[in-house]
Design a protein around this motif. Structure first.
Motif, mmCIF file in Angstrom:
data_model
loop_
_atom_site.group_PDB
_atom_site.id
_atom_site.type_symbol
_atom_site.label_atom_id
_atom_site.label_comp_id
_atom_site.label_asym_id
_atom_site.label_seq_id
_atom_site.Cartn_x
_atom_site.Cartn_y
_atom_site.Cartn_z
ATOM 1 N N ARG A 192 0.810 3.813 1.842
ATOM 2 C CA ARG A 192 1.198 4.327 3.162
ATOM 3 C C ARG A 192 2.327 3.522 3.801
ATOM 4 O O ARG A 192 2.748 3.831 4.920
ATOM 5 C CB ARG A 192 -0.015 4.322 4.099
ATOM 6 N N GLY A 247 -2.586 -3.953 3.735
ATOM 7 C CA GLY A 247 -3.737 -3.099 3.455
ATOM 8 C C GLY A 247 -4.879 -3.367 4.420
ATOM 9 O O GLY A 247 -5.522 -2.437 4.915
ATOM 10 N N PRO A 261 0.836 -1.211 0.000
ATOM 11 C CA PRO A 261 0.000 0.000 0.000
ATOM 12 C C PRO A 261 0.867 1.256 0.000
ATOM 13 O O PRO A 261 2.015 1.247 0.452
ATOM 14 C CB PRO A 261 -0.789 -0.127 1.313
ATOM 15 N N ASP A 319 -6.708 -1.010 7.356
ATOM 16 C CA ASP A 319 -8.165 -0.860 7.448
ATOM 17 C C ASP A 319 -8.673 -1.215 8.845
ATOM 18 O O ASP A 319 -9.648 -0.623 9.324
ATOM 19 C CB ASP A 319 -8.846 -1.758 6.413
#
Length: 419
Positions: free
Chosen positions: A49, A257, A47, A261
Motif C-alpha cells: 500500500r 507496515g 508494504p 496496522d
C-alpha cells in the motif's frame, strides 16, 4: 574497491579510471543500473500500500526519469518543467503529485493538463484551482500541513516544524478546511506532511510518519469523509562519510507496515517521495586539479570546477565524499575510501597500487573569482599534482541542476549516462 566504497562512488576504480582518462574535466557520470537496483530494493522493502514517487528535484536527468518510469515509479514534481520532463520520459499524470509553496498559474495549468494530484499550500491554491478546473467531477487534491510539533530531523532544509513557507499550519487546519469547503469544484481528499531531510535513522523517520498519520486522522475527522492518500514526503537519507551508517530500508518498510496496522481508520494509500536516496548514489562529479598551495597554514587544492557545478557543500556545510585518482595509476586515497586511505583493488593484493602519500585536511576550491567558491573539505593525499582528478561521490542528487552554472560563464559540465 570495497562495497562500502562503491556505495559512495557508483563506479569501481577501473571504470572511474576509464571515465577520467577518456573525458575532459569537469563532468558528471551516472550509473543507471545503480538507480534501477536501488528502486527495486526499496520497492521490495515496502508494504504494497506504499507508493514510491521519485522526487524529480533531486535529479531531473531524462535517462534517470526513463529508468524510474520503466520501473513503474510515481513522480513528485514541483514545476511545469518537471511535469514536462516526466511526461517526456514516459511517466503519466495518474502517477504524479505536484507540490510547491508558490505555484504560478502556468504550474497549475501544467499539473492539471497532465492529470497530476496537486498538493495545495493555502486557500489561494484552492481558489485558483476552482477556476482552472474544467472537469465535471470535483478535482481531488491533497493539503500540505506544517506540523505544530512532534517532528524531528538532523538538519532542517524543507521539513520540520516552526514557521514555514510551506503548507497550512496545523493549528489553522480547521479554518482552512472550512474555507475550502466553499469551493465545490475542489475536493480535499489527501494530506501531505514533509517532516525530514536526509535522515539516516529509520526510527526517527517512522516517528515522524506517526505524527503525519495523527494529522491525517484529524483532517479526516474534520472533513467527515475518508482520505484516499497520505503523503509522507521524503527524507530518506544517504551517508556522506564512511563513518556514517546507511539507512536501513528493511526496518523502514517493516515499520510502515506497523504504522498501517496501527491506523485501521485509513483505507487509502501511503506515498513516499524519495529523491536523494534513489539518485545520489548513482552519480559522481570529477574535476581535475589545477594547482595546490598552502596559505597561512591551510592547504588548498584548486579544481577546474567549483560551486558553478557543485553548490550544495557551500549551502549546507556538508562535504561530499571524495577520493583522488591519478589517470593511468589509480586511486591515491581520500576521505571517501576505506581505512588507510586506499581501497583494495580488484584482483588481489599483488595488483600494483598508487602511492598517494599521507592524507591531510584539504580545502577544495574552484575557479571562480569569489572566496565563496569552496566545494568542501576532505582528507586528501599530500602529493596531489596538476592533472590528478578529485572524484566527488553521492553526486547524483542536488548537484548539476542546483549549481550556479552561469556564474563567470564557465562552460557547463558534461553529463555521462552509463548503463
Amino acid at each position: 574497491m570495497t562495497a562500502a566504497t562503491t556505495d559512495l562512488f557508483a563506479f569501481g576504480e577501473e571504470r572511474l579510471e576509464e571515465l577520467t582518462s577518456a573525458r575532459r574535466s569537469p563532468f558528471f557520470a551516472y550509473d543507471l543500473s545503480t538507480a534501477r537496483e536501488r528502486y527495486r530494493r526499496l520497492r521490495a522493502a515496502l508494504p504494497g500500500r506504499v507508493r514510491l514517487a521519485y522526487a524529480v528535484k533531486s535529479n531531473p536527468g531524462l535517462p534517470l526519469l526513463e529508468t524510474f518510469a520503466a520501473e513503474g515509479a510515481w513522480f513528485d514534481c514541483a514545476s511545469a518543467g518537471e511535469v514536462s520532463a516526466v511526461l517526456a520520459a514516459g511517466g503519466t499524470g495518474s502517477g504524479m503529485v505536484f507540490a510547491g509553496p508558490a505555484k504560478s498559474e502556468r504550474d497549475l495549468q501544467a499539473a492539471l493538463f497532465a492529470g497530476a494530484r496537486v498538493q495545495v499550500d493555502g486557500i489561494e491554491d484552492v481558489a485558483r484551482l476552482h477556476v482552472l478546473h474544467t472537469g465535471t467531477e470535483p478535482l481531488r487534491v491533497s493539503v500540505r500541513v506544517n506540523p505544530a510539533s512532534g517532528v524531528s530531523e538532523a538538519a532542517s532544509i524543507i521539513g520540520g516544524g516552526g514557521p514555514s513557507a510551506f503548507g497550512v499550519d496545523e493549528e489553522e487546519l480547521e479554518d482552512f478546511l472550512a474555507q475550502a469547503a466553499a469551493y465545490e469544484r475542489v475536493r480535499i481528499s489527501g494530506v501531505q506532511v514533509f517532516a525530514a531531510s536526509n535522515e539516516l535513522d529509520a526510527g526517527r523517520l517512522l516517528a515522524n510518519h506517526r505524527t503525519s498519520m495523527a494529522i491525517a486522522r484529524k483532517v479526516q475527522e474534520l472533513l467527515g469523509r475518508d482520505l484516499d492518500l497520505v503523503d509522507l514526503g521524503g527524507g530518506l537519507g544517504v551517508r556522506y562519510a564512511m563513518s556514517q551508517p546507511s539507512l536501513d530500508v528493511r526496518s523502514l518498510g517493516a515499520g510502515l507496515g506497523r504504522v498501517l496496522d496501527e491506523n485501521p481508520w485509513f483505507a487509502g494509500e501511503l506515498l513516499l517521495e524519495p529523491g536523494r536516496w534513489l539518485s545520489a548514489p548513482t552519480g559522481v562529479y570529477c574535476a581535475r586539479v589545477v594547482r595546490t598551495k598552502v596559505s597561512r597554514g591551510e592547504r588548498f587544492v584548486m579544481l577546474e570546477g567549483g560551486i558553478n557545478h557543485l553548490l550544495r557543500p557551500l549551502m549546507t556545510g556538508q562535504s561530499f565524499p571524495t577520493l583522488a585518482l591519478r589517470p593511468g595509476v589509480g586511486v591515491l586515497g581520500g576521505s571517501g575510501v576505506s581505512a588507510g586511505g586506499r581501497p583494495p583493488l580488484e584482483g588481489g593484493d599483488d595488483v600494483p597500487r598508487a602511492e598517494g602519500g599521507e592524507l591531510v585536511p584539504t580545502t577544495l576550491a574552484g575557479p571562480l573569482c569569489t572566496s565563496l567558491d569552496r566545494v568542501g573539505t576532505s582528507d586528501l593525499p599530500t602529493d596531489l599534482r596538476p592533472g590528478d582528478v578529485v572524484v566527488f561521490g553521492q553526486a547524483g542528487a542536488y548537484a548539476y541542476t542546483q549549481a550556479m552554472t552561469h556564474f563567470l560563464s564557465h562552460p557547463a559540465p558534461d553529463q555521462v549516462w552509463v548503463d
